[in-house]
Design a protein around this motif. Structure first.
Motif, PDB file in Angstrom:
ATOM      1  N   PRO A 188     -42.588 -40.769  -1.123  1.00  0.00           N
ATOM      2  CA  PRO A 188     -41.592 -41.695  -1.672  1.00  0.00           C
ATOM      3  C   PRO A 188     -40.982 -41.201  -2.987  1.00  0.00           C
ATOM      4  N   ARG A 189     -41.604 -40.230  -3.628  1.00  0.00           N
ATOM      5  CA  ARG A 189     -41.077 -39.667  -4.878  1.00  0.00           C
ATOM      6  C   ARG A 189     -40.018 -38.599  -4.627  1.00  0.00           C
ATOM      7  N   LEU A 190     -39.951 -38.089  -3.398  1.00  0.00           N
ATOM      8  CA  LEU A 190     -39.018 -37.023  -3.066  1.00  0.00           C
ATOM      9  C   LEU A 190     -37.644 -37.608  -2.768  1.00  0.00           C
ATOM     10  N   ARG A 191     -36.639 -37.110  -3.460  1.00  0.00           N
ATOM     11  CA  ARG A 191     -35.272 -37.598  -3.281  1.00  0.00           C
ATOM     12  C   ARG A 191     -34.341 -36.401  -3.107  1.00  0.00           C
ATOM     13  N   LEU A 192     -33.228 -36.653  -2.436  1.00  0.00           N
ATOM     14  CA  LEU A 192     -32.192 -35.652  -2.223  1.00  0.00           C
ATOM     15  C   LEU A 192     -30.926 -36.163  -2.870  1.00  0.00           C
ATOM     16  N   LEU A 193     -30.344 -35.355  -3.741  1.00  0.00           N
ATOM     17  CA  LEU A 193     -29.132 -35.755  -4.453  1.00  0.00           C
ATOM     18  C   LEU A 193     -27.978 -34.837  -4.088  1.00  0.00           C
ATOM     19  N   GLU A 221     -24.139 -35.840  -8.066  1.00  0.00           N
ATOM     20  CA  GLU A 221     -25.124 -36.692  -8.743  1.00  0.00           C
ATOM     21  C   GLU A 221     -26.182 -35.905  -9.507  1.00  0.00           C
ATOM     22  N   THR A 222     -26.122 -34.578  -9.472  1.00  0.00           N
ATOM     23  CA  THR A 222     -27.193 -33.787 -10.073  1.00  0.00           C
ATOM     24  C   THR A 222     -27.260 -33.904 -11.591  1.00  0.00           C
ATOM     25  N   ALA A 223     -26.179 -34.291 -12.239  1.00  0.00           N
ATOM     26  CA  ALA A 223     -26.221 -34.466 -13.690  1.00  0.00           C
ATOM     27  C   ALA A 223     -27.151 -35.605 -14.090  1.00  0.00           C
ATOM     28  N   ALA A 224     -27.462 -36.506 -13.163  1.00  0.00           N
ATOM     29  CA  ALA A 224     -28.336 -37.646 -13.453  1.00  0.00           C
ATOM     30  C   ALA A 224     -29.822 -37.312 -13.320  1.00  0.00           C
ATOM     31  N   ILE A 225     -30.142 -36.100 -12.880  1.00  0.00           N
ATOM     32  CA  ILE A 225     -31.552 -35.716 -12.720  1.00  0.00           C
ATOM     33  C   ILE A 225     -32.193 -35.636 -14.103  1.00  0.00           C
ATOM     34  N   PRO A 226     -33.317 -36.336 -14.290  1.00  0.00           N
ATOM     35  CA  PRO A 226     -34.008 -36.251 -15.590  1.00  0.00           C
ATOM     36  C   PRO A 226     -34.412 -34.807 -15.893  1.00  0.00           C
ATOM     37  N   GLU A 227     -34.352 -34.449 -17.166  1.00  0.00           N
ATOM     38  CA  GLU A 227     -34.653 -33.078 -17.600  1.00  0.00           C
ATOM     39  C   GLU A 227     -36.022 -32.602 -17.147  1.00  0.00           C
ATOM     40  N   ASP A 228     -37.015 -33.492 -17.169  1.00  0.00           N
ATOM     41  CA  ASP A 228     -38.389 -33.090 -16.873  1.00  0.00           C
ATOM     42  C   ASP A 228     -38.740 -33.156 -15.383  1.00  0.00           C
ATOM     43  N   ALA A 229     -37.789 -33.525 -14.544  1.00  0.00           N
ATOM     44  CA  ALA A 229     -38.056 -33.655 -13.107  1.00  0.00           C
ATOM     45  C   ALA A 229     -38.127 -32.284 -12.440  1.00  0.00           C
ATOM     46  N   GLU A 230     -39.086 -32.133 -11.537  1.00  0.00           N
ATOM     47  CA  GLU A 230     -39.168 -30.919 -10.725  1.00  0.00           C
ATOM     48  C   GLU A 230     -38.007 -30.964  -9.737  1.00  0.00           C
ATOM     49  N   ARG A 231     -37.309 -29.849  -9.571  1.00  0.00           N
ATOM     50  CA  ARG A 231     -36.121 -29.818  -8.708  1.00  0.00           C
ATOM     51  C   ARG A 231     -35.984 -28.494  -7.999  1.00  0.00           C
ATOM     52  N   LEU A 232     -35.303 -28.540  -6.860  1.00  0.00           N
ATOM     53  CA  LEU A 232     -35.057 -27.338  -6.069  1.00  0.00           C
ATOM     54  C   LEU A 232     -33.664 -27.438  -5.462  1.00  0.00           C
ATOM     55  N   ASP A 249     -22.666 -26.861  -7.100  1.00  0.00           N
ATOM     56  CA  ASP A 249     -22.249 -26.944  -5.699  1.00  0.00           C
ATOM     57  C   ASP A 249     -23.433 -27.205  -4.770  1.00  0.00           C
ATOM     58  N   ASP A 250     -24.651 -27.153  -5.327  1.00  0.00           N
ATOM     59  CA  ASP A 250     -25.845 -27.354  -4.520  1.00  0.00           C
ATOM     60  C   ASP A 250     -26.320 -28.791  -4.584  1.00  0.00           C
ATOM     61  N   ALA A 251     -26.880 -29.237  -3.467  1.00  0.00           N
ATOM     62  CA  ALA A 251     -27.625 -30.488  -3.473  1.00  0.00           C
ATOM     63  C   ALA A 251     -29.009 -30.135  -4.019  1.00  0.00           C
ATOM     64  N   TYR A 252     -29.767 -31.138  -4.449  1.00  0.00           N
ATOM     65  CA  TYR A 252     -31.090 -30.871  -4.993  1.00  0.00           C
ATOM     66  C   TYR A 252     -32.132 -31.771  -4.382  1.00  0.00           C
ATOM     67  N   LEU A 253     -33.288 -31.187  -4.085  1.00  0.00           N
ATOM     68  CA  LEU A 253     -34.491 -31.947  -3.802  1.00  0.00           C
ATOM     69  C   LEU A 253     -35.147 -32.152  -5.153  1.00  0.00           C
ATOM     70  N   VAL A 254     -35.570 -33.381  -5.422  1.00  0.00           N
ATOM     71  CA  VAL A 254     -36.117 -33.707  -6.731  1.00  0.00           C
ATOM     72  C   VAL A 254     -37.333 -34.601  -6.561  1.00  0.00           C
TER      73      VAL A 254
END
Length: 140
Positions: free
Chosen positions: A49-54, A58-69, A3-8
């Motif tokens: 430019p590396r910081l994205r908001l999902l 769409e959070t299932a598409a976040i790569p496993e090794d990506a830093e996320r919050l 239910d959360d958006a993520y900064l990645v």
């Protein structure tokens, strides 16, 4: 799905996921101590430019090794994120769906066009204020 958006923090081909936070305007979460501390710990600024908001879907598409919050977004903020994350043709249709709230002329045709273009039924219902069952009925 969460239910959360993520900064990645993303790099390489994954960097096209989501949207840069700055693209959606002011977000209350970006000023919280937790987000500020996370950005400092990652050695980046909110303008990176590396910081994205999902959005949550769409959070299932976040790569496993990506830093996320995980970050909380208000309804209006989440709507802006989804709008900016949508492909241009879908974003244009979303604008029409928002305008639809004040004018029901061509209702079924507009709903059918949006569904045919790939706008999910729940998003069409959210943007138009229509009942989800009514939106799904147009698709049949």
């Amino acid at each position: 799905m969460t239910d959360d958006a993520y900064l990645v923090l993303l790099s390489g081909p994954a960097a096209t996921l989501g949207v840069p936070p700055a693209a959606v305007g002011e977000l209350a979460c970006m000023e919280t101590p937790a987000v500020r501390a996370w950005l400092d710990a990652q050695g980046v600024t909110a303008a990176s430019p590396r910081l994205r908001l999902l959005p949550p879907e769409e959070t299932a598409a976040i790569p496993e090794d990506a830093e996320r919050l995980p970050v909380p977004l208000g309804e209006e903020e989440l709507s802006r994120v989804r709008h900016h994350a949508a492909p241009r043709d879908v974003a244009r249709l979303e604008e029409e769906l928002l305008a639809y709230r004040s004018c029901a002329d061509g209702r079924d045709a507009l709903l059918a066009r949006a569904l045919a273009a790939g706008v999910p039924a729940h998003r069409v219902a959210e943007l138009t204020g229509e009942d989800l069952a009514a939106v799904k009925a147009v698709a049949r």
